[in-house]
Design an enzyme around this catalytic site. Structure first.
Site, PDB file in Angstrom:
ATOM      1  N   HIS B 132     -24.312  15.582 -40.520  1.00 19.04           N
ATOM      2  CA  HIS B 132     -23.496  16.216 -41.548  1.00 19.04           C
ATOM      3  C   HIS B 132     -23.801  15.695 -42.948  1.00 19.04           C
ATOM      4  CE1 HIS B 132     -20.504  18.257 -38.879  1.00 19.04           C
ATOM      5  NE2 HIS B 132     -20.999  17.396 -38.017  1.00 19.04           N
ATOM      6  N   VAL B 256     -14.156  -1.690 -18.001  1.00 15.14           N
ATOM      7  CA  VAL B 256     -13.172  -2.738 -18.263  1.00 15.14           C
ATOM      8  C   VAL B 256     -11.877  -2.337 -17.559  1.00 15.14           C
ATOM      9  CG1 VAL B 256     -11.856  -3.957 -20.028  1.00 15.14           C
ATOM     10  CG2 VAL B 256     -14.219  -3.286 -20.480  1.00 15.14           C
ATOM     11  N   CYS B 537     -37.120  23.190 -10.857  1.00 16.29           N
ATOM     12  CA  CYS B 537     -37.648  21.819 -10.914  1.00 16.29           C
ATOM     13  C   CYS B 537     -36.745  20.764 -10.297  1.00 16.29           C
ATOM     14  CB  CYS B 537     -38.021  21.437 -12.348  1.00 16.29           C
ATOM     15  SG  CYS B 537     -36.617  21.198 -13.451  1.00 16.29           S
TER      16      CYS B 537
END
Lengths: 420, 576
Positions: B132, B256, B537
């Site tokens: 930006h 955590v 793929c």
């Protein structure tokens, strides 16, 4: 170093093999390019039977069918470049400059003509606007088939299949045979998309329910798919609020349509038909770009491999005889609204057109109807059908011998109610 | 800032006494009970002052749904147990990874933990990749400061890290002639007061000449030529790799769970699913969970309200409809803010067309599912920018969740009650743009703090330069051939849509910190990003991973440990 050939065939599936063989028979120097390690295309993983009924009047498996072509291909000593990928094609004065990448590095070929036999790809869940999370367990039917048949792995234990296209139906049976539970096949339309014989042999014989006018609207699960939401749809194919039902499953298998692969063609300004999503071709299966031919599922999605091979033969033969100097003016064949499409879409104005093959599909089911080709209002060909259905492609051979086509000639193909 | 009594009066008016506001320790704590999430957000927004450092802390009980607890990986081991890093960074998004990279130049132990199976799994992996210029931001906020600084750093940031970056420019467009005067004022203010110097006012006639695919009704606009596009997850991963190459220890699948603090409020232990870490300093770059992590250290002085944004990606085939970033803005009299409602339309750095994102408040911080309404909103709006934008060209769509505070600014400061935690909270758009500038400042702050205890020297062998996996598709034929001659696997194309070779996939797996998953490879070098979305793929990539890792193909996951792709051999087993 620049290599040369007369005809370069891109794609080593059934269409490309047939095109190579037929071009070779006409004396052309042919090079076939295939990105995979083995020839055969998608047929390598189609271990079910039913191939070759039209061509050989035998029920062959995919590998058996394609073996007949690879055997002939090899016995003719045609050059195949395997594990080779076309990165770009340019138009040059003498024809086409094709750049290839393989384990040998980057190579450049100059070919007088090209046959596009690049097949098709499967539409994905996002392309049919299924919303929700992004878990594993959402497979297109072809990918599920690859895992199951080529790698011997089970991609699901309990699945929902969306779309009643042939691959979806085949996979419903295949996964059932492998011990997976197929909860049901859901089809957004009110008629099945696959061949009637597959509805019987793959669903009915295994008690797999087919739910017409239903679609999958959402998927759930953060890691692996945990459930899908299905809903009934109205006549505009929009889900009807309140009919949603959550079904617990570990996979969603999609058979929601095939798209001809024409990205290479588009870079060469080959015109694409909005109806077939394949190139607009004349009766020699040549596109609007002189020297580029198309066949197989790259041309339009076929339901029988027999016709894939046939179109490959037509394209290959004409590619071998292609001469740059000829006038290539064409006129369009205008299909009626009752037709989904016709192939070829144009007719060549250069000389008479003897027997040529035309493929068509109706836009919906019509009973007791007649297919006609009209030239300047005059019927030059007609054939009656007790029933035509969109999932079942029809094939006719038309002879225009003695008919002089001019640029102003109006050619119309139609399906109408049989009034007799 | 509005007085607490005024805030309470406004809340009473809207919520009939169901929400209470108290001012304590420089935060506004809201309590009460509401059954509608939009009301919870509205209440907090009522109490909040934009860009204020007095944050709203949301303790309103939401009774209209169940806010799920943070998802924690199932993995349990002792991989990080007993580690004592100087700095522990929580969160492997762009902020955490960029900071890790900056800190890696110093002689200190830096550790980064990320709870997901890869880096950039939150907002850094699901945004529009716009760098930006700050045209929507007023001077005075941290966002505005860092967006200007960050934007200017991007060329070097990306070239050092070998990440593709372009500055195709951005148009903000207007169709309503009566907006001319206010927009001119706005433009002058942004350019000369707020410092967005590259801004140029443009009449519709010039815009149409430059951009013939734009809507014909455009009357005027503002153009910024230094707006850029980047692949945000590619950049995040590049930062992580470079950090690792310079000695940062990074652990994925490490969440955590709780923290221990001492009497002075300092964190002494961080408990994870993989053992307990005893860091000197903790950097909280936990994105949408930054406030939850803060709470674990008894230091929750801001609240994150997750805001969903969905982007759609169109086939590269449609790339000719736009070569820059653009969005048309509409306004009704008296309200000029319609920003981010329908996002924008742009050509991505990978030559796809991206449409979006929208902005929807949601209570689940990890619900990245998509909804049909999002595409409807964004496409309705962006067809007004580029009429040729078409849902029929969509190949995929995805949702990211912005980690917004109610003040809508970044939180970049030491803990208020926990002195050894540095907060990088509320980092939402333009956080990607701001990242290099934030990282540079955080680096200084951390080095300063640690220097008080001991001398911190720069590493002698530090390199900011990272070389990613070679991109053979972009090479001239002679170079490509030479590469293939060295390693023939570079000549085997696995992903035909994006033209990615087997050699590149193997290289990718050998990069630092690359999890051996289908999605990790996809995010790094793009197999599966094209129009077939991995239909062709995925089995091949899975096979290459299995061979490389010497595991069975059924062990190869999409991303997390639970995202199983295959259930093992079928009845027939594999053909040999």
């Amino acid at each position: 170093m620049i290599w040369t050939c007369d005809v370069m065939v891109i794609g080593g599936g059934p269409a490309g093999l047939a095109a190579s063989i037929s071009a070779d028979k006409e004396g052309a120097r042919v090079v076939l390019v295939e990105r995979e390690a083995r020839l055969g295309g998608i047929l390598k993983q189609c271990i079910h039977d039913g191939f070759g009924l039209v061509r050989y009047e035998e029920k062959l498996s995919g590998p058996e069918y394609v073996e007949r072509f690879t055997d002939e291909f090899r016995s003719r000593g045609i050059e195949a470049k395997l594990l080779t990928f076309v990165t770009s094609v340019e138009r040059i004065k003498e024809g086409f400059k094709v750049t290839l990448v393989s384990r040998d590095g980057v190579e450049v070929y100059e070919a007088k003509s090209l046959v596009l036999a690049t097949g098709c790809r499967e539409r994905t869940s996002k392309q049919v606007f299924i919303h929700g999370t992004r878990p594993s367990g959402i497979f297109t039917a072809g990918t599920a088939q690859h895992y199951t048949n080529l790698l011997g792995q089970l991609p699901t234990k309990r699945c929902v299949i969306l779309g009643s296209g042939d691959i979806g139906l085949i996979m419903a049976r295949r996964l059932t045979l492998e011990g997976a539970e197929v909860i049901g096949v859901y089809e957004i339309k009110n008629t099945p998309s696959g061949l009637t014989r597959n509805i019987h042999q793959c669903l009915n014989d295994f008690n797999i329910p087919l739910h017409l006018s239903h679609t999958v609207t959402r998927v759930f699960g953060m890691d692996r798919l945990e459930a899908v939401e299905v809903a009934e749809v109205d006549e505009h194919l929009k889900p009807i609020p309140g009919t949603e039902k959550k079904i617990e499953c570990d996979a969603l298998i999609l058979s929601v349509g095939l798209i001809p692969e024409n990205e290479l063609a588009e870079t060469l300004e080959v015109r694409i038909d909005n109806r077939t999503k394949g190139p607009i071709c004349d009766s020699n299966l040549m596109t609007n770009i002189p020297g580029i031919f198309a066949c197989g599922n790259a041309l339009h999605v076929n339901d029988l491999v027999d016709y894939v091979s046939e179109s490959g033969e037509i394209a290959g033969k004409n590619a071998a005889h292609f001469k740059r100097a000829e006038n290539k003016s064409v006129i369009e064949i205008v299909p009626s609204e009752t037709l989904l499409y016709v192939v070829p879409q144009t007719l060549n104005l250069n000389g008479y057109i003897n027997d040529f093959v035309m493929y068509f599909r109706s836009n919906r089911i019509y009973e007791n109807c007649v297919f006609r080709l009209k030239i300047d209002g005059r019927t030059v060909f007609e054939k009656r059908y007790p029933i035509v259905r969109p999932p079942e492609m029809e094939r006719v051979v038309i002879n225009l011998k003695g008919i002089n086509l001019r640029a102003t000639t109006v050619v119309r193909a139609e399906i109408v109610r049989d009034e007799e | 800032m509005a007085g607490i009594r005024r805030i309470q009066r406004r809340l009473n008016k809207k919520f009939d006494g169901r929400v209470q506001a108290v001012l304590e320790d420089d935060i506004i704590r809201l309590t009460g009970e509401l059954d509608n999430w939009d009301d919870v957000v509205a209440a907090c927004e009522t109490a909040a002052t934009k860009n204020s450092l007095v944050h709203v802390v949301n303790d309103i009980k939401f009774t209209g749904g169940e806010i799920p607890p943070m998802r924690v990986p199932s993995l349990r081991d002792n991989a990080v147990d007993g580690k004592t890093p100087d700095v522990l960074i929580i969160g492997g998004g762009i902020t955490g990874c960029a900071i890790a990279r900056e800190l890696s130049k110093w002689e200190m132990n830096v550790m980064l933990i990320e709870k997901n199976a890869d880096f950039a799994m939150g907002a850094s992996g699901a945004n529009d990749g716009e760098v930006h210029v700050g045209i929507d931001l007023k001077k005075g906020s941290l966002k505005q400061k860092y967006v200007l600084l960050g934007n200017a750093m991007y060329d070097k940031f990306c070239s050092d890290l070998d990440v593709p970056f372009r500055r195709p420019g951005q148009y903000i467009l207007f169709t309503q002639f009566w907006l001319l005067i206010p927009i001119l004022f706005f433009y002058i203010r942004r350019k000369y007061i707020d410092g967005v110097r590259s801004s140029r006012f443009m009449w519709g006639s010039k815009i149409k000449k430059e951009q013939p695919t734009f809507d014909k009704r455009i009357k005027f606009g503002i153009y910024n030529d230094n707006a850029g596009v980047v692949c945000s997850y590619g950049l995040t991963i590049a930062c992580a790799e470079n950090a690792a190459e310079n000695g940062v220890e990074a652990y994925l699948n490490t969440a955590v769970l709780s923290m221990d603090t001492n009497d002075s409020g300092n964190i002494v232990a961080v408990h994870t699913n993989r053992g307990t870490i005893k860091p000197t300093i903790v950097i909280n770059a936990a994105g949408v969970f930054a406030d939850d992590v803060a709470e674990m250290a008894h230091d929750r002085f801001y609240s994150i309200h997750p805001r969903r944004g969905t982007n759609a990606i169109q086939d590269t085939k449609s790339a000719n409809i736009i070569d820059c970033i653009a969005s048309v803005e509409y306004a009704s009299v008296g309200s000029l803010k319609s920003k981010t409602k329908g996002g924008g339309i742009m050509r991505t750095v990978d030559d796809n067309v991206l449409v979006g994102p929208d902005a929807v408040e949601c209570f689940d911080k990890e619900d990245t599912s998509t909804y049909p309404e999002s595409l409807k909103t964004t496409y309705t709006k962006q067809k007004g920018t580029v009429p040729a934008a078409s849902e029929r060209d969509i190949i995929t769509y995805f949702t990211g969740i912005r980690a917004a505070t109610f003040e809508e600014d970044f939180v970049l400061e030491w803990g208020r009650k926990c002195p050894n935690m540095f907060h990088c909270g509320g980092i939402q758009s333009p956080g990607l743009t701001a990242a290099p500038a934030i990282a540079a400042d955080v680096e200084k702050i951390i080095v300063d703090r640690l220097s008080k205890k001991r001398e911190i020297l720069q590493k002698k062998k530090w390199t900011p330069v990272r070389r990613g996996v070679p991109r053979l598709k972009e090479m001239i034929p002679a170079r490509r051939s030479a590469m293939i001659a060295r390693n023939p696997d570079y000549g085997i194309i696995v992903c035909r849509c994006e033209e990615i070779s087997k050699g590149e996939i193997i290289d990718c797996l050998e990069r630092p910190l690359c999890p051996p998953t289908v999605d990790a490879v996809k995010k790094r070098i793009r197999p599966g990003m094209g129009r077939c979305q991995g239909g062709f793929c995925q089995p091949l990539v899975a096979q290459i991973i299995a061979e490389h890792e010497n595991i069975d193909i059924s062990e190869v996951k999409k991303s997390s440990a639970e995202s199983v792709i295959l259930y093992g051999e079928n009845k027939g087993g594999a053909e040999e």
